[in-house]
Design a protein around this motif. Sequence first.
Motif, PDB file in Angstrom:
ATOM      1  N   PRO A 186       0.811  -1.228   0.000  1.00  0.00           N
ATOM      2  CA  PRO A 186       0.000   0.000   0.000  1.00  0.00           C
ATOM      3  C   PRO A 186       0.835   1.265   0.000  1.00  0.00           C
ATOM      4  O   PRO A 186       0.388   2.310  -0.497  1.00  0.00           O
ATOM      5  N   PHE A 187       2.064   1.176   0.509  1.00  0.00           N
ATOM      6  CA  PHE A 187       2.888   2.365   0.597  1.00  0.00           C
ATOM      7  C   PHE A 187       3.657   2.649  -0.680  1.00  0.00           C
ATOM      8  O   PHE A 187       4.418   3.622  -0.755  1.00  0.00           O
ATOM      9  N   GLU A 188       3.481   1.786  -1.677  1.00  0.00           N
ATOM     10  CA  GLU A 188       3.940   2.132  -3.013  1.00  0.00           C
ATOM     11  C   GLU A 188       2.849   2.869  -3.787  1.00  0.00           C
ATOM     12  O   GLU A 188       3.118   3.486  -4.816  1.00  0.00           O
ATOM     13  N   LYS A 189       1.612   2.783  -3.285  1.00  0.00           N
ATOM     14  CA  LYS A 189       0.484   3.485  -3.908  1.00  0.00           C
ATOM     15  C   LYS A 189       0.176   4.807  -3.204  1.00  0.00           C
ATOM     16  O   LYS A 189      -0.289   5.753  -3.832  1.00  0.00           O
ATOM     17  N   LEU A 190       0.410   4.837  -1.894  1.00  0.00           N
ATOM     18  CA  LEU A 190       0.049   5.990  -1.087  1.00  0.00           C
ATOM     19  C   LEU A 190       1.254   6.511  -0.322  1.00  0.00           C
ATOM     20  O   LEU A 190       2.047   5.726   0.198  1.00  0.00           O
ATOM     21  N   ARG A 191       1.365   7.826  -0.224  1.00  0.00           N
ATOM     22  CA  ARG A 191       2.349   8.394   0.690  1.00  0.00           C
ATOM     23  C   ARG A 191       1.638   8.646   2.015  1.00  0.00           C
ATOM     24  O   ARG A 191       0.661   9.385   2.088  1.00  0.00           O
ATOM     25  N   MET A 192       2.148   8.011   3.071  1.00  0.00           N
ATOM     26  CA  MET A 192       1.535   8.090   4.384  1.00  0.00           C
ATOM     27  C   MET A 192       2.534   8.638   5.383  1.00  0.00           C
ATOM     28  O   MET A 192       3.716   8.290   5.344  1.00  0.00           O
ATOM     29  N   VAL A 193       2.076   9.504   6.273  1.00  0.00           N
ATOM     30  CA  VAL A 193       2.912   9.994   7.365  1.00  0.00           C
ATOM     31  C   VAL A 193       2.180   9.790   8.683  1.00  0.00           C
ATOM     32  O   VAL A 193       0.952   9.699   8.734  1.00  0.00           O
ATOM     33  N   ASP A 194       2.961   9.705   9.746  1.00  0.00           N
ATOM     34  CA  ASP A 194       2.421   9.674  11.111  1.00  0.00           C
ATOM     35  C   ASP A 194       2.493  11.098  11.650  1.00  0.00           C
ATOM     36  O   ASP A 194       3.574  11.654  11.821  1.00  0.00           O
ATOM     37  N   TYR A 195       1.338  11.660  11.934  1.00  0.00           N
ATOM     38  CA  TYR A 195       1.231  13.055  12.362  1.00  0.00           C
ATOM     39  C   TYR A 195       1.540  13.232  13.845  1.00  0.00           C
ATOM     40  O   TYR A 195       1.606  14.344  14.346  1.00  0.00           O
ATOM     41  N   GLY A 196       1.735  12.118  14.549  1.00  0.00           N
ATOM     42  CA  GLY A 196       1.922  12.198  15.987  1.00  0.00           C
ATOM     43  C   GLY A 196       0.584  12.205  16.701  1.00  0.00           C
ATOM     44  O   GLY A 196      -0.421  11.727  16.179  1.00  0.00           O
ATOM     45  N   ASP A 197       0.535  12.765  17.891  1.00  0.00           N
ATOM     46  CA  ASP A 197      -0.671  12.745  18.714  1.00  0.00           C
ATOM     47  C   ASP A 197      -1.266  14.132  18.890  1.00  0.00           C
ATOM     48  O   ASP A 197      -0.546  15.145  18.892  1.00  0.00           O
ATOM     49  N   CYS A 198      -2.567  14.154  19.084  1.00  0.00           N
ATOM     50  CA  CYS A 198      -3.284  15.375  19.419  1.00  0.00           C
ATOM     51  C   CYS A 198      -2.848  15.832  20.812  1.00  0.00           C
ATOM     52  O   CYS A 198      -2.727  15.029  21.734  1.00  0.00           O
ATOM     53  N   THR A 199      -2.628  17.124  20.963  1.00  0.00           N
ATOM     54  CA  THR A 199      -2.187  17.686  22.236  1.00  0.00           C
ATOM     55  C   THR A 199      -3.320  18.462  22.883  1.00  0.00           C
ATOM     56  O   THR A 199      -3.958  19.293  22.240  1.00  0.00           O
ATOM     57  N   PHE A 200      -3.577  18.171  24.150  1.00  0.00           N
ATOM     58  CA  PHE A 200      -4.636  18.885  24.868  1.00  0.00           C
ATOM     59  C   PHE A 200      -4.284  18.896  26.360  1.00  0.00           C
ATOM     60  O   PHE A 200      -3.404  18.148  26.814  1.00  0.00           O
ATOM     61  N   ASP A 201      -4.968  19.726  27.109  1.00  0.00           N
ATOM     62  CA  ASP A 201      -4.746  19.835  28.543  1.00  0.00           C
ATOM     63  C   ASP A 201      -5.849  19.079  29.265  1.00  0.00           C
ATOM     64  O   ASP A 201      -7.011  19.501  29.249  1.00  0.00           O
ATOM     65  N   PRO A 202      -5.548  17.938  29.910  1.00  0.00           N
ATOM     66  CA  PRO A 202      -6.590  17.166  30.592  1.00  0.00           C
ATOM     67  C   PRO A 202      -7.201  17.903  31.777  1.00  0.00           C
ATOM     68  O   PRO A 202      -8.231  17.480  32.303  1.00  0.00           O
ATOM     69  N   GLY A 203      -6.574  19.006  32.186  1.00  0.00           N
ATOM     70  CA  GLY A 203      -7.129  19.806  33.258  1.00  0.00           C
ATOM     71  C   GLY A 203      -8.346  20.615  32.838  1.00  0.00           C
ATOM     72  O   GLY A 203      -9.055  21.168  33.689  1.00  0.00           O
TER      73      GLY A 203
END
Length: 327
Positions: A101-118
């Motif tokens: 699939p990665f010869e058909k699609l360029r995929m990146v890992d964007y990391g994680d969403c950042t938020f304040d649990p407080g």
Amino acid sequence: MLQRCRLLILGDEIMVDSTDRAFHGNHQYGIGYEPTYSGANSLFRRQYSRDLEGVDIVTWGVPYDLSVTNRPGCRFGPRGIRAASTNVAWDGGPWYWDFDPFEKLRMVDYGDCTFDPGFPMEIPETIYREAKNILASNAFLLTMGGDHSVTYPILRAQAERHGPISLIQIDAHSDTWEENPKRFDHGSMFYHAAQEGILNAEHSIQAGLRTYNAKSHGFKTLTAEFVHEQGVAATVAKIKEVVGDRPAYLTFDIDALDPAFAPGTGTPVCGGLTTWQAISLIRKLTDVNLIGADVVEISPPFDNAEITALAGATLLLEMTCLVAAQR
């Protein structure tokens, strides 16, 4: 240029990429190779990047579990999925599909969403804004939860682009429990999404259900018994009948699987799907107009030998292949 190291296997010398391919090297295309036991744990060893120019598919983690009603821990889901994904990121592409699939699609890992649990009541808005920013690139968004409530702000961002969405929900629970006033909860968000016009309930379907809810609120439902007794092909036929060619979002709660196949989740329910049934179901959705997808509710603290995380990573790879096949 990517540094190389030499590896001797049965007397044959082969060239392999060095470790930590998530951080360096020009490997946007092709699944590549890296030892499963070392290196940075991005999803499928894709490059970590927030530069989305020319990217076809973005994977993103939302490590949130403040709305669970039973066992917590799925905030560690994205981390666990990434680590388990090293076991399925094999050179040559995944079994069943006849392509990488990665010869058909360029995929990146964007990391994680950042938020304040407080500030818990601000978190859905934070998830929504980040999802909206990612979707502005026109890339396909593939999300790792987190509890199931994280799907709601993502659907909200998707609906702004596509209008009311058809939901394909694979789950042990309906997540449409009616409540007033509105709460941000992992068991009621699809009720609110339908009431607010984010989801087209008439053309949405839930499969694998095995918990009681007196009201369907217009959603079509298929019990786990239906899947077991009628089979995957009949289940997929029902899904396609309900969804048609409308924009559809696929959300997979890992508790759709029986606890034998997914012990690491917050609200396990016996009598669920096998891993094979789930994988086969996803593979057969090639005719669906899929606009986004997620896998949620993986709780590594309750997992055994990465069984649940590996199932989640495998399902995400199948979804990636599905997107690649459609393009």
